[in-house]
Design a protein around this motif. Sequence first.
Motif, PDB file in Angstrom:
ATOM      1  N   VAL A 133       0.838  -1.204   0.000  1.00 15.58           N
ATOM      2  CA  VAL A 133       0.000   0.000   0.000  1.00 15.58           C
ATOM      3  C   VAL A 133       0.874   1.256   0.000  1.00 15.58           C
ATOM      4  CG1 VAL A 133      -1.681   1.326   1.339  1.00 15.58           C
ATOM      5  CG2 VAL A 133      -1.939  -1.155   1.113  1.00 15.58           C
ATOM      6  N   ALA A 134       1.939   1.224   0.795  1.00 18.13           N
ATOM      7  CA  ALA A 134       2.838   2.385   0.861  1.00 18.13           C
ATOM      8  C   ALA A 134       3.502   2.633  -0.501  1.00 18.13           C
ATOM      9  CB  ALA A 134       3.896   2.166   1.937  1.00 18.13           C
ATOM     10  N   CYS A 135       3.939   1.560  -1.154  1.00 20.03           N
ATOM     11  CA  CYS A 135       4.581   1.700  -2.470  1.00 20.03           C
ATOM     12  C   CYS A 135       3.606   2.274  -3.498  1.00 20.03           C
ATOM     13  CB  CYS A 135       5.098   0.345  -2.946  1.00 20.03           C
ATOM     14  SG  CYS A 135       6.564  -0.245  -2.055  1.00 20.03           S
ATOM     15  N   ALA A 136       2.353   1.788  -3.472  1.00 19.72           N
ATOM     16  CA  ALA A 136       1.348   2.280  -4.415  1.00 19.72           C
ATOM     17  C   ALA A 136       1.075   3.765  -4.187  1.00 19.72           C
ATOM     18  CB  ALA A 136       0.063   1.472  -4.276  1.00 19.72           C
ATOM     19  N   GLY A 137       0.987   4.158  -2.924  1.00 15.10           N
ATOM     20  CA  GLY A 137       0.731   5.555  -2.607  1.00 15.10           C
ATOM     21  C   GLY A 137       1.871   6.467  -3.019  1.00 15.10           C
ATOM     22  N   ILE A 138       3.102   6.030  -2.764  1.00 15.72           N
ATOM     23  CA  ILE A 138       4.266   6.845  -3.120  1.00 15.72           C
ATOM     24  C   ILE A 138       4.382   6.986  -4.635  1.00 15.72           C
ATOM     25  CG2 ILE A 138       6.786   6.953  -3.057  1.00 15.72           C
ATOM     26  CD1 ILE A 138       6.647   5.532  -0.339  1.00 15.72           C
ATOM     27  N   GLU A 139       4.143   5.889  -5.362  1.00 17.69           N
ATOM     28  CA  GLU A 139       4.241   5.956  -6.819  1.00 17.69           C
ATOM     29  C   GLU A 139       3.182   6.895  -7.403  1.00 17.69           C
ATOM     30  OE1 GLU A 139       3.734   3.087 -10.752  1.00 17.69           O
ATOM     31  OE2 GLU A 139       4.323   2.196  -8.839  1.00 17.69           O
ATOM     32  N   THR A 140       1.961   6.805  -6.880  1.00 19.23           N
ATOM     33  CA  THR A 140       0.898   7.700  -7.356  1.00 19.23           C
ATOM     34  C   THR A 140       1.261   9.160  -7.112  1.00 19.23           C
ATOM     35  OG1 THR A 140      -0.771   5.992  -6.906  1.00 19.23           O
ATOM     36  CG2 THR A 140      -1.549   8.264  -7.145  1.00 19.23           C
ATOM     37  N   ALA A 141       1.793   9.441  -5.933  1.00 17.17           N
ATOM     38  CA  ALA A 141       2.189  10.813  -5.605  1.00 17.17           C
ATOM     39  C   ALA A 141       3.302  11.299  -6.528  1.00 17.17           C
ATOM     40  CB  ALA A 141       2.640  10.885  -4.148  1.00 17.17           C
ATOM     41  N   LEU A 142       4.258  10.418  -6.837  1.00 19.87           N
ATOM     42  CA  LEU A 142       5.343  10.798  -7.739  1.00 19.87           C
ATOM     43  C   LEU A 142       4.815  11.116  -9.134  1.00 19.87           C
ATOM     44  CD1 LEU A 142       8.174   8.239  -6.806  1.00 19.87           C
ATOM     45  CD2 LEU A 142       8.189  10.704  -6.433  1.00 19.87           C
ATOM     46  N   ILE A 143       3.893  10.299  -9.624  1.00 23.12           N
ATOM     47  CA  ILE A 143       3.356  10.519 -10.970  1.00 23.12           C
ATOM     48  C   ILE A 143       2.605  11.851 -11.046  1.00 23.12           C
ATOM     49  CG2 ILE A 143       1.693   9.667 -12.676  1.00 23.12           C
ATOM     50  CD1 ILE A 143       2.384   6.829 -11.722  1.00 23.12           C
ATOM     51  N   LEU A 144       1.734  12.084 -10.071  1.00 23.32           N
ATOM     52  CA  LEU A 144       0.928  13.299 -10.088  1.00 23.32           C
ATOM     53  C   LEU A 144       1.783  14.559  -9.923  1.00 23.32           C
ATOM     54  CD1 LEU A 144      -2.127  12.137  -7.931  1.00 23.32           C
ATOM     55  CD2 LEU A 144      -1.971  12.312 -10.426  1.00 23.32           C
ATOM     56  N   THR A 145       2.842  14.448  -9.135  1.00 24.42           N
ATOM     57  CA  THR A 145       3.685  15.607  -8.869  1.00 24.42           C
ATOM     58  C   THR A 145       4.684  15.876  -9.994  1.00 24.42           C
ATOM     59  OG1 THR A 145       3.522  15.187  -6.491  1.00 24.42           O
ATOM     60  CG2 THR A 145       5.294  16.641  -7.232  1.00 24.42           C
ATOM     61  N   LEU A 146       5.387  14.830 -10.415  1.00 23.37           N
ATOM     62  CA  LEU A 146       6.464  15.011 -11.378  1.00 23.37           C
ATOM     63  C   LEU A 146       5.961  15.212 -12.800  1.00 23.37           C
ATOM     64  CD1 LEU A 146       9.078  12.413 -10.097  1.00 23.37           C
ATOM     65  CD2 LEU A 146       8.827  14.828  -9.512  1.00 23.37           C
ATOM     66  N   ARG A 147       4.789  14.682 -13.107  1.00 20.80           N
ATOM     67  CA  ARG A 147       4.266  14.854 -14.469  1.00 20.80           C
ATOM     68  C   ARG A 147       4.034  16.331 -14.776  1.00 20.80           C
ATOM     69  NH1 ARG A 147      -0.708  11.274 -16.010  1.00 20.80           N
ATOM     70  NH2 ARG A 147       0.841   9.854 -16.915  1.00 20.80           N
ATOM     71  N   VAL A 148       3.523  17.074 -13.790  1.00 17.57           N
ATOM     72  CA  VAL A 148       3.282  18.510 -13.985  1.00 17.57           C
ATOM     73  C   VAL A 148       4.604  19.231 -14.255  1.00 17.57           C
ATOM     74  CG1 VAL A 148       2.437  20.603 -12.903  1.00 17.57           C
ATOM     75  CG2 VAL A 148       1.218  18.454 -12.535  1.00 17.57           C
ATOM     76  N   LEU A 149       5.629  18.911 -13.453  1.00 17.70           N
ATOM     77  CA  LEU A 149       6.934  19.544 -13.640  1.00 17.70           C
ATOM     78  C   LEU A 149       7.533  19.151 -14.986  1.00 17.70           C
ATOM     79  CD1 LEU A 149       8.453  18.965 -10.080  1.00 17.70           C
ATOM     80  CD2 LEU A 149       7.431  21.071 -10.972  1.00 17.70           C
ATOM     81  N   TYR A 150       7.342  17.909 -15.371  1.00 17.52           N
ATOM     82  CA  TYR A 150       7.908  17.417 -16.623  1.00 17.52           C
ATOM     83  C   TYR A 150       7.281  18.113 -17.830  1.00 17.52           C
ATOM     84  CZ  TYR A 150      10.083  13.913 -19.649  1.00 17.52           C
ATOM     85  OH  TYR A 150      10.860  13.284 -20.594  1.00 17.52           O
TER      86      TYR A 150
END
Length: 304
Positions: free
Chosen positions: A109-126
């Motif tokens: 669950v922790a891995c899924a949450g961290i990955e989702t947060a990374l995608i949502l955050t970094l995609r905007v910056l990218y």
Amino acid sequence: MAPQTDIPVAANVLGTIGTILWCIQLVPQIWANWRTKKTDGLPASMMFLWAACGVPFGAYAVIQNFNIPLQVQPQCFALLSVVSWVQILLYSHNWATWKATVLGVAVTVACAGIETALILTLRVLYERGNETPVIVVGVVASVLLAGGLVPPYGEIWKRRGRVVGINWVFLSMDCSGALFSLLALVVQNTFDILGGILYIVCFALEVGIFASHLIWLLRTRKVRREAREKSMTFDALAAEYEEKGEPFRFAERRPKQNKPRRGESDVEAGSDTSNDVPLREQSSAAGQVCGVGRVAKDSSSLGW
């Protein structure tokens, strides 16, 4: 590097093959662990690092808009790694089933949450042109994947090149999955360097494991022939040498025990003092030769 916009058919085909292999690659290992109830030689750190690798690798694949099979691949890889990690906790570290299972679910669950947060955050910056965070994530994924393949080399060194506990079907599928996934990147319109490095590192380290065991088989062919003639296994023959006290060049390396320093008595080194009367007499005799000061020092060390 800009995300992929047009995925060739060949990339999807090769990526699908690689994904299928990596989606089921750990199944033979998990099955072997469950059937034998043993995970000796399979480091827990390997599977944990692989599970952690799925987080940045999955985020990187999604943000870079890899073909769909390659986006699914890290998720399956991480999930199977968690399952195998839980098995190691059960069979090698004697954890309670409920405790290991709860921890495994929590990590997933922790891995899924961290990955989702990374995608949502970094995609905007990218999308705004800032590629640095995504590159960092890709580098972290490569480091974790390579790091997961380092602990098995410690087990190999301990057993003088022999590979124990790693299922060969699993390793073959894993190595092939890395190769097909690498080819999928090659046939894309633009080659993703970080993704390519990740697959190359995985492939090279796993080939090294194969090579190590092959060399061990060649070096021990006479010993294994002797074991077959005696209707014994290699491990049983090694145990026989150990019981006889005979040197065996292929015995497992063991941690070195603390040896007495030069000039230090066995008692000072922590040896058994239950039968120390002769040692006391020797110390007294030595003290008479070396002087009263030496006797006092020996007496203090013996607890007189």
